[in-house]
Write a protein that holds these residues in place. Structure first.
Motif, PDB file in Angstrom:
ATOM      1  N   LEU A   8      -8.086  10.490   7.289  1.00 18.55           N
ATOM      2  CA  LEU A   8      -9.369  10.985   6.823  1.00 18.55           C
ATOM      3  C   LEU A   8      -9.301  11.379   5.354  1.00 18.55           C
ATOM      4  CD1 LEU A   8     -12.025  12.738   8.658  1.00 18.55           C
ATOM      5  CD2 LEU A   8     -11.231  13.944   6.650  1.00 18.55           C
ATOM      6  N   VAL A   9      -8.235  12.066   4.959  1.00 14.67           N
ATOM      7  CA  VAL A   9      -8.110  12.499   3.568  1.00 14.67           C
ATOM      8  C   VAL A   9      -7.911  11.302   2.644  1.00 14.67           C
ATOM      9  CG1 VAL A   9      -6.715  13.855   1.957  1.00 14.67           C
ATOM     10  CG2 VAL A   9      -7.365  14.819   4.160  1.00 14.67           C
ATOM     11  N   GLU A  10      -7.160  10.304   3.079  1.00 15.68           N
ATOM     12  CA  GLU A  10      -7.015   9.087   2.268  1.00 15.68           C
ATOM     13  C   GLU A  10      -8.368   8.409   2.085  1.00 15.68           C
ATOM     14  OE1 GLU A  10      -4.000   6.584   3.953  1.00 15.68           O
ATOM     15  OE2 GLU A  10      -2.405   8.021   3.490  1.00 15.68           O
ATOM     16  N   GLN A  11      -9.159   8.384   3.132  1.00 14.01           N
ATOM     17  CA  GLN A  11     -10.492   7.773   3.049  1.00 14.01           C
ATOM     18  C   GLN A  11     -11.395   8.602   2.137  1.00 14.01           C
ATOM     19  OE1 GLN A  11     -12.410   7.361   6.850  1.00 14.01           O
ATOM     20  NE2 GLN A  11     -14.152   6.251   6.006  1.00 14.01           N
ATOM     21  N   ALA A  12     -11.269   9.917   2.184  1.00 13.43           N
ATOM     22  CA  ALA A  12     -12.117  10.800   1.380  1.00 13.43           C
ATOM     23  C   ALA A  12     -11.660  10.894  -0.070  1.00 13.43           C
ATOM     24  CB  ALA A  12     -12.148  12.196   1.998  1.00 13.43           C
ATOM     25  N   GLY A  13     -10.415  10.534  -0.368  1.00  7.70           N
ATOM     26  CA  GLY A  13      -9.837  10.702  -1.697  1.00  7.70           C
ATOM     27  C   GLY A  13     -10.703  10.232  -2.853  1.00  7.70           C
ATOM     28  N   PRO A  14     -11.196   9.003  -2.844  1.00  3.80           N
ATOM     29  CA  PRO A  14     -12.037   8.552  -3.963  1.00  3.80           C
ATOM     30  C   PRO A  14     -13.310   9.384  -4.129  1.00  3.80           C
ATOM     31  CG  PRO A  14     -11.315   6.678  -2.651  1.00  3.80           C
ATOM     32  CD  PRO A  14     -10.916   7.922  -1.903  1.00  3.80           C
ATOM     33  N   TYR A  15     -13.879   9.819  -3.017  1.00  3.40           N
ATOM     34  CA  TYR A  15     -15.087  10.645  -3.086  1.00  3.40           C
ATOM     35  C   TYR A  15     -14.768  12.003  -3.712  1.00  3.40           C
ATOM     36  CZ  TYR A  15     -16.811   7.207   0.283  1.00  3.40           C
ATOM     37  OH  TYR A  15     -17.173   6.046   0.902  1.00  3.40           O
ATOM     38  N   LEU A  16     -13.616  12.564  -3.327  1.00  2.00           N
ATOM     39  CA  LEU A  16     -13.228  13.877  -3.838  1.00  2.00           C
ATOM     40  C   LEU A  16     -12.987  13.845  -5.340  1.00  2.00           C
ATOM     41  CD1 LEU A  16     -10.690  14.807  -1.018  1.00  2.00           C
ATOM     42  CD2 LEU A  16     -13.068  15.587  -1.234  1.00  2.00           C
ATOM     43  N   THR A  17     -12.211  12.863  -5.807  1.00  2.00           N
ATOM     44  CA  THR A  17     -11.902  12.816  -7.232  1.00  2.00           C
ATOM     45  C   THR A  17     -13.130  12.473  -8.066  1.00  2.00           C
ATOM     46  OG1 THR A  17     -11.060  10.551  -6.967  1.00  2.00           O
ATOM     47  CG2 THR A  17      -9.440  12.332  -6.943  1.00  2.00           C
ATOM     48  N   THR A  18     -14.014  11.637  -7.536  1.00  2.00           N
ATOM     49  CA  THR A  18     -15.243  11.325  -8.264  1.00  2.00           C
ATOM     50  C   THR A  18     -16.129  12.564  -8.369  1.00  2.00           C
ATOM     51  OG1 THR A  18     -15.166   9.026  -7.554  1.00  2.00           O
ATOM     52  CG2 THR A  18     -17.280   9.841  -8.347  1.00  2.00           C
ATOM     53  N   ALA A  19     -16.229  13.323  -7.288  1.00  2.00           N
ATOM     54  CA  ALA A  19     -17.032  14.549  -7.322  1.00  2.00           C
ATOM     55  C   ALA A  19     -16.430  15.564  -8.282  1.00  2.00           C
ATOM     56  CB  ALA A  19     -17.148  15.152  -5.928  1.00  2.00           C
ATOM     57  N   ALA A  20     -15.114  15.713  -8.260  1.00  3.62           N
ATOM     58  CA  ALA A  20     -14.464  16.652  -9.179  1.00  3.62           C
ATOM     59  C   ALA A  20     -14.703  16.237 -10.621  1.00  3.62           C
ATOM     60  CB  ALA A  20     -12.966  16.731  -8.886  1.00  3.62           C
ATOM     61  N   SER A  21     -14.625  14.940 -10.894  1.00  3.12           N
ATOM     62  CA  SER A  21     -14.862  14.455 -12.257  1.00  3.12           C
ATOM     63  C   SER A  21     -16.315  14.642 -12.678  1.00  3.12           C
ATOM     64  CB  SER A  21     -14.503  12.970 -12.364  1.00  3.12           C
ATOM     65  OG  SER A  21     -13.131  12.783 -12.156  1.00  3.12           O
ATOM     66  N   ALA A  22     -17.231  14.406 -11.760  1.00  6.68           N
ATOM     67  CA  ALA A  22     -18.652  14.499 -12.092  1.00  6.68           C
ATOM     68  C   ALA A  22     -19.134  15.940 -12.232  1.00  6.68           C
ATOM     69  CB  ALA A  22     -19.489  13.782 -11.023  1.00  6.68           C
ATOM     70  N   TYR A  23     -18.613  16.836 -11.398  1.00  5.38           N
ATOM     71  CA  TYR A  23     -19.140  18.189 -11.337  1.00  5.38           C
ATOM     72  C   TYR A  23     -18.183  19.280 -11.802  1.00  5.38           C
ATOM     73  CZ  TYR A  23     -22.773  16.257  -8.235  1.00  5.38           C
ATOM     74  OH  TYR A  23     -23.807  15.541  -7.704  1.00  5.38           O
ATOM     75  N   GLY A  24     -16.877  19.032 -11.770  1.00  7.19           N
ATOM     76  CA  GLY A  24     -15.923  20.111 -12.025  1.00  7.19           C
ATOM     77  C   GLY A  24     -16.067  21.159 -10.942  1.00  7.19           C
ATOM     78  N   VAL A  25     -15.759  22.429 -11.250  1.00  9.10           N
ATOM     79  CA  VAL A  25     -15.851  23.467 -10.232  1.00  9.10           C
ATOM     80  C   VAL A  25     -17.293  23.783  -9.847  1.00  9.10           C
ATOM     81  CG1 VAL A  25     -13.616  24.519 -10.695  1.00  9.10           C
ATOM     82  CG2 VAL A  25     -15.628  25.328 -11.915  1.00  9.10           C
ATOM     83  N   ALA A  26     -18.261  23.286 -10.608  1.00  9.77           N
ATOM     84  CA  ALA A  26     -19.661  23.453 -10.220  1.00  9.77           C
ATOM     85  C   ALA A  26     -19.975  22.667  -8.954  1.00  9.77           C
ATOM     86  CB  ALA A  26     -20.582  23.016 -11.356  1.00  9.77           C
ATOM     87  N   VAL A  27     -19.021  21.858  -8.498  1.00 12.57           N
ATOM     88  CA  VAL A  27     -19.199  21.066  -7.287  1.00 12.57           C
ATOM     89  C   VAL A  27     -19.550  21.953  -6.091  1.00 12.57           C
ATOM     90  CG1 VAL A  27     -16.784  21.059  -6.521  1.00 12.57           C
ATOM     91  CG2 VAL A  27     -18.233  19.132  -5.969  1.00 12.57           C
ATOM     92  N   PHE A  28     -19.116  23.210  -6.114  1.00  8.42           N
ATOM     93  CA  PHE A  28     -19.343  24.085  -4.978  1.00  8.42           C
ATOM     94  C   PHE A  28     -20.759  24.653  -4.930  1.00  8.42           C
ATOM     95  CE2 PHE A  28     -14.760  24.374  -5.920  1.00  8.42           C
ATOM     96  CZ  PHE A  28     -14.321  23.697  -4.794  1.00  8.42           C
ATOM     97  N   THR A  29     -21.460  24.618  -6.038  1.00  6.51           N
ATOM     98  CA  THR A  29     -22.803  25.186  -6.083  1.00  6.51           C
ATOM     99  C   THR A  29     -23.858  24.165  -6.474  1.00  6.51           C
ATOM    100  OG1 THR A  29     -22.443  25.879  -8.379  1.00  6.51           O
ATOM    101  CG2 THR A  29     -21.980  27.501  -6.650  1.00  6.51           C
ATOM    102  N   ARG A  30     -23.453  23.014  -6.912  1.00  3.74           N
ATOM    103  CA  ARG A  30     -24.376  22.003  -7.431  1.00  3.74           C
ATOM    104  C   ARG A  30     -25.148  21.337  -6.302  1.00  3.74           C
ATOM    105  NH1 ARG A  30     -24.265  18.788 -12.426  1.00  3.74           N
ATOM    106  NH2 ARG A  30     -26.159  17.581 -12.228  1.00  3.74           N
ATOM    107  N   ALA A  31     -26.405  21.145  -6.492  1.00  4.41           N
ATOM    108  CA  ALA A  31     -27.249  20.428  -5.532  1.00  4.41           C
ATOM    109  C   ALA A  31     -27.071  18.927  -5.741  1.00  4.41           C
ATOM    110  CB  ALA A  31     -28.712  20.805  -5.736  1.00  4.41           C
TER     111      ALA A  31
END
Length: 139
Positions: A8-31
């Protein structure tokens, strides 16, 4: 269950890194944003789900991993550290594992990507895309 978490984590990996790159730590509050691709939005939803279910220490560690991945998007170690945070959370919370499994497309499932408008492009993964005239790309 460990093999399921790793997959599951391998499958989610690209989504996670793309979100981190796009949002940074604002990922936790960003709509969710229609302007951000489906990969970053799914990664954001995954990270928010994990963050909500962590205690204060777990949230701090996850935020640090997201920050490192955002600051160095090409750093494989930063991406691995973020995946480790997700694995740890999934090992500790079977309900979270089930929730994330429902979010991700099933293995082998067709991903539909749509683009419209002049010079629009669409792909499951894009390294570099240029849609302007007379553009020169230099390393």
């Amino acid at each position: 269950m460990s093999a399921e978490i790793v997959q599951l984590v391998e499958q989610a990996g690209p989504y996670l890194t793309t979100a981190a790159s796009a949002y940074g730590v604002a990922v936790f509050t960003r709509a969710e944003s229609a302007a951000v691709d489906a990969t970053a939005n799914l990664g954001r939803r995954i990270l928010q789900a994990v963050w909500r279910r962590r205690d204060e220490r777990g949230r701090t560690e996850l935020e640090a991993s997201v920050q490192e991945a955002a600051e160095a998007p090409d750093d494989a170690d930063a991406a691995a550290a973020l995946r480790q945070q997700i694995k740890r959370a999934l090992r500790e919370d079977a309900e979270l594992l089930a929730e994330l499994a429902r979010m991700l497309p099933a293995a082998g499932e067709t991903v539909h990507v749509t683009a419209s408008g002049e010079r629009s492009i669409a792909a499951k993964t894009i390294g570099t895309a240029v849609t302007g005239d007379n553009t020169t790309i230099r390393p």
